[in-house]
Design a protein around this motif. Structure first.
Motif, PDB file in Angstrom:
ATOM      1  N   SER A 201     -86.761 104.162  95.795  1.00  0.00           N
ATOM      2  CA  SER A 201     -85.609 103.270  95.909  1.00  0.00           C
ATOM      3  C   SER A 201     -86.054 101.915  96.442  1.00  0.00           C
ATOM      4  CB  SER A 201     -84.530 103.863  96.835  1.00  0.00           C
ATOM      5  OG  SER A 201     -84.943 103.822  98.190  1.00  0.00           O
ATOM      6  N   THR A 202     -85.271 100.903  96.116  1.00  0.00           N
ATOM      7  CA  THR A 202     -85.455  99.579  96.709  1.00  0.00           C
ATOM      8  C   THR A 202     -84.098  99.087  97.186  1.00  0.00           C
ATOM      9  OG1 THR A 202     -85.033  98.244  94.723  1.00  0.00           O
ATOM     10  CG2 THR A 202     -87.283  99.068  95.028  1.00  0.00           C
ATOM     11  N   VAL A 203     -84.122  98.227  98.200  1.00  0.00           N
ATOM     12  CA  VAL A 203     -82.917  97.544  98.652  1.00  0.00           C
ATOM     13  C   VAL A 203     -83.199  96.056  98.616  1.00  0.00           C
ATOM     14  CG1 VAL A 203     -83.584  97.920 101.077  1.00  0.00           C
ATOM     15  CG2 VAL A 203     -81.247  97.237 100.516  1.00  0.00           C
ATOM     16  N   ASP A 204     -82.383  95.345  97.869  1.00  0.00           N
ATOM     17  CA  ASP A 204     -82.555  93.897  97.682  1.00  0.00           C
ATOM     18  C   ASP A 204     -83.987  93.544  97.282  1.00  0.00           C
ATOM     19  OD1 ASP A 204     -79.887  93.576  98.308  1.00  0.00           O
ATOM     20  OD2 ASP A 204     -80.265  93.189 100.425  1.00  0.00           O
TER      21      ASP A 204
ATOM     22  N   VAL B  79     -86.785  95.130  97.874  1.00  0.00           N
ATOM     23  CA  VAL B  79     -87.854  95.593  98.770  1.00  0.00           C
ATOM     24  C   VAL B  79     -87.929  97.122  98.713  1.00  0.00           C
ATOM     25  CG1 VAL B  79     -88.688  95.662 101.153  1.00  0.00           C
ATOM     26  CG2 VAL B  79     -87.521  93.618 100.296  1.00  0.00           C
ATOM     27  N   THR B  80     -89.137  97.649  98.545  1.00  0.00           N
ATOM     28  CA  THR B  80     -89.292  99.095  98.462  1.00  0.00           C
ATOM     29  C   THR B  80     -88.802  99.760  99.749  1.00  0.00           C
ATOM     30  OG1 THR B  80     -91.192  98.852  96.993  1.00  0.00           O
ATOM     31  CG2 THR B  80     -90.910 100.974  98.076  1.00  0.00           C
TER      32      THR B  80
ATOM     33  N   ARG C  83     -78.042  95.186  96.966  1.00  0.00           N
ATOM     34  CA  ARG C  83     -78.444  95.764  95.682  1.00  0.00           C
ATOM     35  C   ARG C  83     -79.389  96.934  95.901  1.00  0.00           C
ATOM     36  NH1 ARG C  83     -79.928  93.757  89.727  1.00  0.00           N
ATOM     37  NH2 ARG C  83     -77.668  93.589  89.829  1.00  0.00           N
ATOM     38  N   TRP C  84     -79.052  98.052  95.252  1.00  0.00           N
ATOM     39  CA  TRP C  84     -79.817  99.287  95.403  1.00  0.00           C
ATOM     40  C   TRP C  84     -80.325  99.741  94.047  1.00  0.00           C
ATOM     41  CZ3 TRP C  84     -80.520 101.141 100.312  1.00  0.00           C
ATOM     42  CH2 TRP C  84     -79.760 100.496 101.305  1.00  0.00           C
ATOM     43  N   GLU C  85     -81.623 100.016  93.975  1.00  0.00           N
ATOM     44  CA  GLU C  85     -82.244 100.525  92.754  1.00  0.00           C
ATOM     45  C   GLU C  85     -82.818 101.907  93.054  1.00  0.00           C
ATOM     46  OE1 GLU C  85     -84.364  97.285  90.329  1.00  0.00           O
ATOM     47  OE2 GLU C  85     -84.455  96.547  92.405  1.00  0.00           O
ATOM     48  N   LEU C  86     -82.464 102.873  92.235  1.00  0.00           N
ATOM     49  CA  LEU C  86     -82.835 104.266  92.452  1.00  0.00           C
ATOM     50  C   LEU C  86     -83.605 104.787  91.252  1.00  0.00           C
ATOM     51  CD1 LEU C  86     -79.208 105.501  93.275  1.00  0.00           C
ATOM     52  CD2 LEU C  86     -80.820 104.515  94.920  1.00  0.00           C
TER      53      LEU C  86
END
Length: 231
Positions: A143-146, A148-149, A202-205
């Motif tokens: 996952s990353t937030v904005d 950043v890992t 922003r969250w990337e999963l």
């Protein structure tokens, strides 16, 4: 509430209308690490769970595949999780985020989870018919937030899915395994690289399977200023 999902590789359109949503917590395979994490949370005011693992029976209407979710304030955060779906007697794997209100968590953990939508990816992977056959140890979770890992590990950090399901059966009265209902189970999360929750917009999963399938989802949070239910 019905979610429209797509099954990887087959292209099947899946209509998923779960009767139950269960979020599991404290599911790390290393029980010493679980105890240490509970102690760390206690230091910032988060009450310890009544049981380990802990299970939270939530409103299935919290589930969403939308790419923007409304939250109640700035201090919320998500995380990458494997999500088991039982739909029409078949089992599927999705990627999801147990987005949580970290301010509310200090007073009431269950309420902090119920306060936020639970995003999942719209593409899912078909699993075996029997939970005892689920082997997710080689699935990587990121996952990353904005940008950043935030997490980078594997699901081998967590209890096996069949063990989580077995403990859910004991912990929850009228549990969906025995009632035959369609349901979603968030299976817990892997360690945070920085060791602390980080709020963000922003969250990337991603769950990356050994057959090359990537289950991904990206969502943005929007602070709700109306005071309405964030779903």
């Amino acid at each position: 509430m019905t979610l429209r999902l797509r099954v990887a590789h087959t292209g099947e359109d899946l209509s998923f209308a779960p009767a139950r949503l269960v979020v599991a917590g404290y599911t790390a395979r290393d029980q010493g690490a679980v105890a240490a994490h509970i102690a760390e949370l206690a230091e910032i005011g988060v009450p310890p769970p009544a049981s380990v693992p802990a299970f939270f029976d939530l409103d299935p209407a919290l589930l969403t595949t939308e790419d923007v979710v409304r939250v109640s304030g700035a201090n919320t955060s998500g995380e990458v999780e494997p999500v088991l779906l039982r739909a029409g007697g078949r089992w599927f794997l999705a990627v999801g985020s147990d987005h949580t209100d970290r301010d509310l968590e200090r007073d009431d953990v269950a309420a902090s989870k119920a306060a936020c939508p639970k995003p999942i990816g719209a593409t899912v992977a078909r699993l075996a018919d029997e939970p005892g056959s689920f082997d997710l140890d080689h699935v990587s979770a990121e996952s990353t937030v904005d940008g950043v890992t935030y997490q980078a590990s594997s699901l081998a950090e967590l209890l096996r899915p069949d063990e989580v399901l077995a403990r859910m059966r004991v912990a929850l009265p009228d549990n969906p395994l025995d009632t035959g209902e369609d349901f979603a189970l968030f299976g817990g999360t892997t360690p945070l690289l920085g060791g602390v929750f980080v709020p963000g917009a922003r969250w990337e999963l991603a769950l990356r399977l050994t057959d090359g399938t990537d289950l991904t989802h990206t969502y943005d949070t929007k602070i709700d200023t109306t005071g309405e239910d964030p779903r």
